[in-house]
Design a protein around this motif. Sequence first.
Motif, PDB file in Angstrom:
ATOM      1  N   PHE A   6       0.851  -1.189   0.000  1.00 28.49           N
ATOM      2  CA  PHE A   6       0.000   0.000   0.000  1.00 28.49           C
ATOM      3  C   PHE A   6       0.887   1.239   0.000  1.00 28.49           C
ATOM      4  CE2 PHE A   6      -4.484   1.237   0.721  1.00 28.49           C
ATOM      5  CZ  PHE A   6      -4.309   2.618   0.711  1.00 28.49           C
ATOM      6  N   GLY A   7       0.809   2.007  -1.116  1.00 28.54           N
ATOM      7  CA  GLY A   7       1.668   3.190  -1.265  1.00 28.54           C
ATOM      8  C   GLY A   7       2.888   2.812  -2.083  1.00 28.54           C
ATOM      9  N   ALA A  10       8.389   4.811  -4.422  1.00 31.85           N
ATOM     10  CA  ALA A  10       9.773   4.381  -4.638  1.00 31.85           C
ATOM     11  C   ALA A  10      10.041   3.023  -3.974  1.00 31.85           C
ATOM     12  CB  ALA A  10      10.716   5.454  -4.100  1.00 31.85           C
ATOM     13  N   ILE A  11       9.865   2.971  -2.651  1.00 32.03           N
ATOM     14  CA  ILE A  11      10.191   1.735  -1.919  1.00 32.03           C
ATOM     15  C   ILE A  11       9.160   0.642  -2.201  1.00 32.03           C
ATOM     16  CG2 ILE A  11      10.329   0.764   0.426  1.00 32.03           C
ATOM     17  CD1 ILE A  11      12.837   2.361  -0.496  1.00 32.03           C
ATOM     18  N   GLY A  12       7.886   0.999  -2.132  1.00 35.41           N
ATOM     19  CA  GLY A  12       6.844  -0.001  -2.388  1.00 35.41           C
ATOM     20  C   GLY A  12       6.881  -0.501  -3.825  1.00 35.41           C
ATOM     21  N   VAL A  29      -1.180  -0.737  -4.303  1.00 37.72           N
ATOM     22  CA  VAL A  29      -2.114   0.387  -4.242  1.00 37.72           C
ATOM     23  C   VAL A  29      -1.313   1.676  -4.461  1.00 37.72           C
ATOM     24  CG1 VAL A  29      -3.776   1.665  -2.837  1.00 37.72           C
ATOM     25  CG2 VAL A  29      -3.678  -0.832  -2.688  1.00 37.72           C
ATOM     26  N   ALA A  30      -1.768   2.444  -5.429  1.00 41.94           N
ATOM     27  CA  ALA A  30      -1.090   3.704  -5.752  1.00 41.94           C
ATOM     28  C   ALA A  30      -2.158   4.698  -6.175  1.00 41.94           C
ATOM     29  CB  ALA A  30      -0.066   3.476  -6.851  1.00 41.94           C
ATOM     30  N   ALA A  79       5.197   8.538   6.320  1.00 42.40           N
ATOM     31  CA  ALA A  79       4.578   8.375   7.642  1.00 42.40           C
ATOM     32  C   ALA A  79       3.293   9.191   7.818  1.00 42.40           C
ATOM     33  CB  ALA A  79       5.590   8.764   8.717  1.00 42.40           C
ATOM     34  N   SER A  81       1.206  10.083   5.671  1.00 42.46           N
ATOM     35  CA  SER A  81       0.109   9.679   4.775  1.00 42.46           C
ATOM     36  C   SER A  81      -0.689   8.502   5.331  1.00 42.46           C
ATOM     37  CB  SER A  81       0.659   9.265   3.406  1.00 42.46           C
ATOM     38  OG  SER A  81       1.394  10.291   2.826  1.00 42.46           O
ATOM     39  N   VAL A  85      -5.454   7.252   5.797  1.00 41.12           N
ATOM     40  CA  VAL A  85      -5.984   6.194   4.913  1.00 41.12           C
ATOM     41  C   VAL A  85      -6.281   4.879   5.636  1.00 41.12           C
ATOM     42  CG1 VAL A  85      -4.963   7.144   2.822  1.00 41.12           C
ATOM     43  CG2 VAL A  85      -3.689   5.432   4.094  1.00 41.12           C
ATOM     44  N   ARG A  88      -9.588   3.556   4.593  1.00 41.24           N
ATOM     45  CA  ARG A  88      -9.623   3.022   3.226  1.00 41.24           C
ATOM     46  C   ARG A  88      -8.895   1.692   3.103  1.00 41.24           C
ATOM     47  NH1 ARG A  88      -7.094   6.868  -0.614  1.00 41.24           N
ATOM     48  NH2 ARG A  88      -7.172   4.934  -1.788  1.00 41.24           N
ATOM     49  N   VAL A 103       7.887   2.050   7.212  1.00 44.97           N
ATOM     50  CA  VAL A 103       7.885   3.507   7.199  1.00 44.97           C
ATOM     51  C   VAL A 103       9.030   3.994   8.091  1.00 44.97           C
ATOM     52  CG1 VAL A 103       6.509   5.525   7.881  1.00 44.97           C
ATOM     53  CG2 VAL A 103       5.372   3.554   6.862  1.00 44.97           C
ATOM     54  N   ASN A 104       9.742   5.016   7.664  1.00 42.24           N
ATOM     55  CA  ASN A 104      10.858   5.545   8.461  1.00 42.24           C
ATOM     56  C   ASN A 104      10.387   6.225   9.736  1.00 42.24           C
ATOM     57  OD1 ASN A 104      13.223   4.858   7.160  1.00 42.24           O
ATOM     58  ND2 ASN A 104      13.408   6.763   6.014  1.00 42.24           N
ATOM     59  N   VAL A 146      13.575  -0.239   6.635  1.00 40.34           N
ATOM     60  CA  VAL A 146      13.793  -0.185   5.177  1.00 40.34           C
ATOM     61  C   VAL A 146      15.170   0.415   4.901  1.00 40.34           C
ATOM     62  CG1 VAL A 146      12.968   0.902   3.042  1.00 40.34           C
ATOM     63  CG2 VAL A 146      11.316   0.115   4.753  1.00 40.34           C
ATOM     64  N   ALA A 149      17.613   2.365  -1.187  1.00 41.80           N
ATOM     65  CA  ALA A 149      17.361   3.735  -1.659  1.00 41.80           C
ATOM     66  C   ALA A 149      16.779   3.627  -3.056  1.00 41.80           C
ATOM     67  CB  ALA A 149      18.664   4.525  -1.692  1.00 41.80           C
ATOM     68  N   LYS A 206      19.141   3.475  12.407  1.00 43.65           N
ATOM     69  CA  LYS A 206      18.693   4.155  11.187  1.00 43.65           C
ATOM     70  C   LYS A 206      18.177   5.567  11.537  1.00 43.65           C
ATOM     71  CE  LYS A 206      17.180   4.191   6.858  1.00 43.65           C
ATOM     72  NZ  LYS A 206      15.905   4.444   6.258  1.00 43.65           N
TER      73      LYS A 206
HETATM   74  N1  LIG Z   1      12.895   6.311  -1.052  1.00 43.01           N
HETATM   75  C1  LIG Z   1      13.881   5.862  -0.303  1.00 43.01           C
HETATM   76  O1  LIG Z   1      15.024   5.710  -0.780  1.00 43.01           O
HETATM   77  C2  LIG Z   1      13.648   5.465   1.123  1.00 43.01           C
HETATM   78  C3  LIG Z   1      12.420   5.650   1.741  1.00 43.01           C
HETATM   79  N2  LIG Z   1      12.239   5.198   3.034  1.00 43.01           N
HETATM   80  C4  LIG Z   1      10.960   5.368   3.693  1.00 43.01           C
HETATM   81  O2  LIG Z   1       9.992   4.560   3.066  1.00 43.01           O
HETATM   82  C5  LIG Z   1       8.697   5.175   3.154  1.00 43.01           C
HETATM   83  C6  LIG Z   1       8.150   5.347   1.736  1.00 43.01           C
HETATM   84  O3  LIG Z   1       9.004   6.268   1.071  1.00 43.01           O
HETATM   85  P1  LIG Z   1       9.036   6.435  -0.511  1.00 43.01           P
HETATM   86  O4  LIG Z   1       8.833   5.145  -1.179  1.00 43.01           O
HETATM   87  O5  LIG Z   1      10.273   7.211  -0.807  1.00 43.01           O
HETATM   88  O6  LIG Z   1       7.770   7.386  -0.734  1.00 43.01           O
HETATM   89  P2  LIG Z   1       6.974   7.669  -2.085  1.00 43.01           P
HETATM   90  O7  LIG Z   1       6.328   9.000  -1.918  1.00 43.01           O
HETATM   91  O8  LIG Z   1       7.848   7.447  -3.265  1.00 43.01           O
HETATM   92  O9  LIG Z   1       5.876   6.520  -2.091  1.00 43.01           O
HETATM   93  C7  LIG Z   1       4.642   6.607  -1.448  1.00 43.01           C
HETATM   94  C8  LIG Z   1       3.585   6.436  -2.503  1.00 43.01           C
HETATM   95  O10 LIG Z   1       2.330   6.345  -1.886  1.00 43.01           O
HETATM   96  C9  LIG Z   1       1.417   7.103  -2.659  1.00 43.01           C
HETATM   97  N3  LIG Z   1       0.270   7.482  -1.861  1.00 43.01           N
HETATM   98  C10 LIG Z   1       0.170   8.441  -0.920  1.00 43.01           C
HETATM   99  N4  LIG Z   1      -1.059   8.456  -0.413  1.00 43.01           N
HETATM  100  C11 LIG Z   1      -1.764   7.526  -1.054  1.00 43.01           C
HETATM  101  C12 LIG Z   1      -3.118   7.106  -0.998  1.00 43.01           C
HETATM  102  N5  LIG Z   1      -3.979   7.660  -0.162  1.00 43.01           N
HETATM  103  N6  LIG Z   1      -3.522   6.105  -1.814  1.00 43.01           N
HETATM  104  C13 LIG Z   1      -2.662   5.539  -2.683  1.00 43.01           C
HETATM  105  N7  LIG Z   1      -1.351   5.899  -2.784  1.00 43.01           N
HETATM  106  C14 LIG Z   1      -0.923   6.881  -1.986  1.00 43.01           C
HETATM  107  C15 LIG Z   1       2.226   8.309  -3.093  1.00 43.01           C
HETATM  108  O11 LIG Z   1       1.578   8.985  -4.146  1.00 43.01           O
HETATM  109  P3  LIG Z   1       1.875  10.557  -4.379  1.00 43.01           P
HETATM  110  O12 LIG Z   1       3.250  10.607  -4.996  1.00 43.01           O
HETATM  111  O13 LIG Z   1       0.773  10.956  -5.288  1.00 43.01           O
HETATM  112  O14 LIG Z   1       1.843  11.219  -3.034  1.00 43.01           O
HETATM  113  C16 LIG Z   1       3.529   7.619  -3.506  1.00 43.01           C
HETATM  114  O15 LIG Z   1       3.444   7.101  -4.804  1.00 43.01           O
HETATM  115  C17 LIG Z   1       8.919   6.517   3.865  1.00 43.01           C
HETATM  116  O16 LIG Z   1       8.672   6.392   5.240  1.00 43.01           O
HETATM  117  C18 LIG Z   1      10.407   6.794   3.631  1.00 43.01           C
HETATM  118  O17 LIG Z   1      10.988   7.612   4.616  1.00 43.01           O
HETATM  119  C19 LIG Z   1      13.207   4.516   3.708  1.00 43.01           C
HETATM  120  C20 LIG Z   1      14.431   4.305   3.138  1.00 43.01           C
HETATM  121  C21 LIG Z   1      14.777   4.842   1.848  1.00 43.01           C
END
Ligand SMILES: NC(=O)C1=CN([C@@H]2O[C@H](COP(=O)(O)OP(=O)(O)OC[C@H]3O[C@@H](n4cnc5c(N)ncnc54)[C@H](OP(=O)(O)O)[C@@H]3O)[C@@H](O)[C@H]2O)C=CC1
Length: 326
Positions: A6-7, A10-12, A29-30, A79, A81, A85, A88, A103-104, A146, A149, A206
């Motif tokens: 869910f979400g 990048a990481i998901g 879910v995106a 975090a 976000s 939800v 949902r 989540v960080n 997590v 990167a 971390k």
């Molecule tokens: N990226 C990294 O390298 C790292 C990230 N982390 C941690 O991992 C976690 C995720 O980070 P990251 O992957 O970078 O974040 P992202 O913003 O890339 O991913 C989150 C996704 O969730 C989507 N989203 C938000 N709200 C909803 C919703 N209501 N329904 C559906 N989708 C939704 C966002 O869409 P939208 O873009 O439209 O908001 C986005 O695509 C964070 O806590 C971060 O600190 C930890 C280590 C490294």
Amino acid sequence: MKICVFGAGAIGGYMGAKLAQAGAEVSLVARGPHLAAMKARGLRLIEEETGTDETVPVRVAEDAAELGEQDYVIVTLKAHSVPPVVGRMQPLIGEGTTIVSGVNGVPWWYFHKIGGPLEGTRLASVDPGDAQWTGFGPDRVLGCVVYPAAEVIEPGVVRHIEGNRFSLGEPDGSKSERATRLSQALAAAGLKAPVRPKLRDEIWVKLWGNLSFNPISALTHATLDVLCTDPGTRGVARAMMLEAQVIAEKLGVKFPIDVDRRIEGGAAVGAHRTSMLQDLDLGRPMEIDALVGSVQELGRITGTPTPAIDTVLALVSLRARVAGLY
Ligand SMILES: NC(=O)C1=CN([C@@H]2O[C@H](COP(=O)(O)OP(=O)(O)OC[C@H]3O[C@@H](n4cnc5c(N)ncnc54)[C@H](OP(=O)(O)O)[C@@H]3O)[C@@H](O)[C@H]2O)C=CC1
Ligand SMILES: CC(C)(CO)C(=O)C(=O)O
């Protein structure tokens, strides 16, 4: 075994693509253009370490109700976000569903099964109104730290930069069947997913970096190599980390390294713009509460003064508010 990420940003997206490549029953879910691109063309995963570039067909949805009950829901939202939800997400949750919190920051479940006088304490900074505590229930939760990167470089395209470890851990430290099964599924997808008996120790190592490097970078616009070696900002990071160490040790955490080694590790990452600086630059909400405010809250809970953390939190919060991102 049904897994929903869910979400899936990048990481998901990285995790989801790896699971899908390995043939797991995974759905993502995106929302927005990223969802539309994945629906139309699949999820393109570019892996810098291996030089691979593959477009993976993935099952995606915006509405969780389309996906039904899952065995695992892996939450990879930012975090702030998550609380809005929780409602949902309910269609994904059945009696046997495990929620994995990828989540960080300080996780909302931190005081679940920790034992002692703080057992069951809720954290307003990361779970306002107890939305997750009541909406998920802490017994469903499996912790996750997590390390990879990654970034979404355009809708439907995830660039994985480095790292493949997602440490897992039960709040009570046990090696449960649900943790082992998920660990095996992630390993089958080429990811490292050790089940740790003391995940909170890893969370803090971390968090040491995110707590200090991220807001300092957002305030100075400096990359990690610079802010970790400049004597002034290195001193600020060090002061914040030492305050955090006092808090964590009061909570029973054992640090395997000292602050100076952690800062050297940050410097070695090189000219990296932290995620908080990237969010500020891109006009996205910043993860201030989970990374910094939560440690201040733990300071209050444990009766620990946090002057350096308070100062940086005040500055970065105002910086974000002025930019309309907090
Ligand atoms: N990226 C990294 O390298 C790292 C990230 N982390 C941690 O991992 C976690 C995720 O980070 P990251 O992957 O970078 O974040 P992202 O913003 O890339 O991913 C989150 C996704 O969730 C989507 N989203 C938000 N709200 C909803 C919703 N209501 N329904 C559906 N989708 C939704 C966002 O869409 P939208 O873009 O439209 O908001 C986005 O695509 C964070 O806590 C971060 O600190 C930890 C280590 C490294
Ligand atoms: C700063 C770093 C690399 C680790 O502390 C990070 O996780 C981030 O950019 O959010």
